[in-house]
Design a protein around this motif. Structure first.
Motif, PDB file in Angstrom:
ATOM      1  N   GLN A  97       0.829  -1.197   0.000  1.00 45.86           N
ATOM      2  CA  GLN A  97       0.000   0.000   0.000  1.00 45.86           C
ATOM      3  C   GLN A  97       0.869   1.255   0.000  1.00 45.86           C
ATOM      4  O   GLN A  97       0.516   2.256  -0.588  1.00 45.86           O
ATOM      5  N   MET A 109       1.607   2.856  -3.259  1.00 44.54           N
ATOM      6  CA  MET A 109       0.495   3.405  -4.023  1.00 44.54           C
ATOM      7  C   MET A 109       0.411   4.909  -3.841  1.00 44.54           C
ATOM      8  O   MET A 109       0.787   5.454  -2.811  1.00 44.54           O
ATOM      9  N   ASP A 163      -4.499   6.370  -6.655  1.00 42.83           N
ATOM     10  CA  ASP A 163      -4.827   4.943  -6.600  1.00 42.83           C
ATOM     11  C   ASP A 163      -5.777   4.658  -5.438  1.00 42.83           C
ATOM     12  O   ASP A 163      -6.791   3.967  -5.609  1.00 42.83           O
ATOM     13  N   LEU A 164      -5.456   5.185  -4.270  1.00 41.52           N
ATOM     14  CA  LEU A 164      -6.299   4.968  -3.087  1.00 41.52           C
ATOM     15  C   LEU A 164      -7.656   5.651  -3.233  1.00 41.52           C
ATOM     16  O   LEU A 164      -8.668   5.130  -2.767  1.00 41.52           O
ATOM     17  N   TRP A 169      -9.737   3.478  -5.435  1.00 43.27           N
ATOM     18  CA  TRP A 169     -10.131   2.302  -4.664  1.00 43.27           C
ATOM     19  C   TRP A 169     -11.300   2.652  -3.741  1.00 43.27           C
ATOM     20  O   TRP A 169     -12.272   1.888  -3.644  1.00 43.27           O
ATOM     21  N   MET A 211      -5.951  -2.453  -8.868  1.00 45.20           N
ATOM     22  CA  MET A 211      -5.607  -2.795  -7.494  1.00 45.20           C
ATOM     23  C   MET A 211      -5.031  -4.213  -7.409  1.00 45.20           C
ATOM     24  O   MET A 211      -4.261  -4.509  -6.499  1.00 45.20           O
ATOM     25  N   LEU A 255      -1.479  -3.689  -7.461  1.00 40.96           N
ATOM     26  CA  LEU A 255      -0.984  -2.721  -6.482  1.00 40.96           C
ATOM     27  C   LEU A 255      -1.033  -3.258  -5.055  1.00 40.96           C
ATOM     28  O   LEU A 255      -0.092  -3.074  -4.285  1.00 40.96           O
ATOM     29  N   ASP A 256      -2.139  -3.886  -4.683  1.00 38.85           N
ATOM     30  CA  ASP A 256      -2.299  -4.386  -3.323  1.00 38.85           C
ATOM     31  C   ASP A 256      -3.400  -5.442  -3.322  1.00 38.85           C
ATOM     32  O   ASP A 256      -4.580  -5.109  -3.419  1.00 38.85           O
ATOM     33  N   LEU A 292      -6.281  -5.103  -0.716  1.00 33.46           N
ATOM     34  CA  LEU A 292      -7.284  -4.094  -1.074  1.00 33.46           C
ATOM     35  C   LEU A 292      -8.105  -4.555  -2.273  1.00 33.46           C
ATOM     36  O   LEU A 292      -9.304  -4.275  -2.364  1.00 33.46           O
ATOM     37  N   TRP A 293      -7.473  -5.266  -3.192  1.00 27.91           N
ATOM     38  CA  TRP A 293      -8.194  -5.824  -4.332  1.00 27.91           C
ATOM     39  C   TRP A 293      -9.258  -6.812  -3.844  1.00 27.91           C
ATOM     40  O   TRP A 293     -10.382  -6.816  -4.356  1.00 27.91           O
ATOM     41  N   THR A 338     -12.287  -5.113  -2.768  1.00 32.68           N
ATOM     42  CA  THR A 338     -13.085  -4.734  -3.937  1.00 32.68           C
ATOM     43  C   THR A 338     -13.841  -5.938  -4.496  1.00 32.68           C
ATOM     44  O   THR A 338     -15.005  -5.816  -4.891  1.00 32.68           O
TER      45      THR A 338
END
Length: 156
Positions: free
Chosen positions: A6, A9, A13-14, A17, A125, A128-129, A132-133, A136
């Protein structure tokens, strides 16, 4: 090669998200409200909140463009803004019924932009992470499940 974290990022990006997950949760709540009430009244109010999410999405889009980010970074916010524009027109400025009876000329672009924005905002995402993905993925599953329930009940 280490997994992205994270910390690597950027704020855009955040922001994207947060927007995609907020949209998923708000729309899931809207579908569930239809089950309870049989109307789109709550959905209409939640639509105003979704429209407000265009502000942070626009800020992220501008940041991605300024940073000359790859197309996948800015495609989601761009698709979301296109969806919000269409939503504003067909739901608020010149309201037309396009769900029942179905009006494919409106319904198809509406759904393609909505779900395309969800996919394109959530997809980056993955690299990226992953945690966090997965959030989602969970909120998208909630959205799809609530939509399925509303469709089954005839209020989708």
């Amino acid at each position: 090669m280490t997994a992205p974290t994270q910390a690597a990022m950027s704020w855009p990006d955040l922001t994207v998200w947060a927007v995609v997950n907020a949209v998923n949760l708000l729309q899931a709540a809207g579908f569930l409200s239809r089950l309870r009430t049989g109307s789109l009244a709550t959905n209409h109010v939640l639509g105003l909140v979704i429209m407000a999410l265009a502000i942070p999405a626009t800020a992220a889009l501008v940041a991605f463009i300024r940073a000359r980010s790859l197309w996948l970074a800015w495609a989601g916010p761009a698709a979301f803004l296109a969806f919000v524009l269409l939503m504003v027109v067909v739901e608020y400025i010149a309201p037309i019924e396009f769900r029942s009876p179905a009006r494919p000329a409106v319904l198809v672009p509406y759904l393609v932009l909505f779900f395309g924005a969800i996919l394109l905002m959530g997809l980056p995402m993955f690299s990226l992470d992953r945690r966090l993905w997965l959030v989602t993925v969970a909120t998208t599953a909630l959205l799809l499940g609530s939509m399925g329930l509303a469709l089954r009940a005839g209020v989708g």
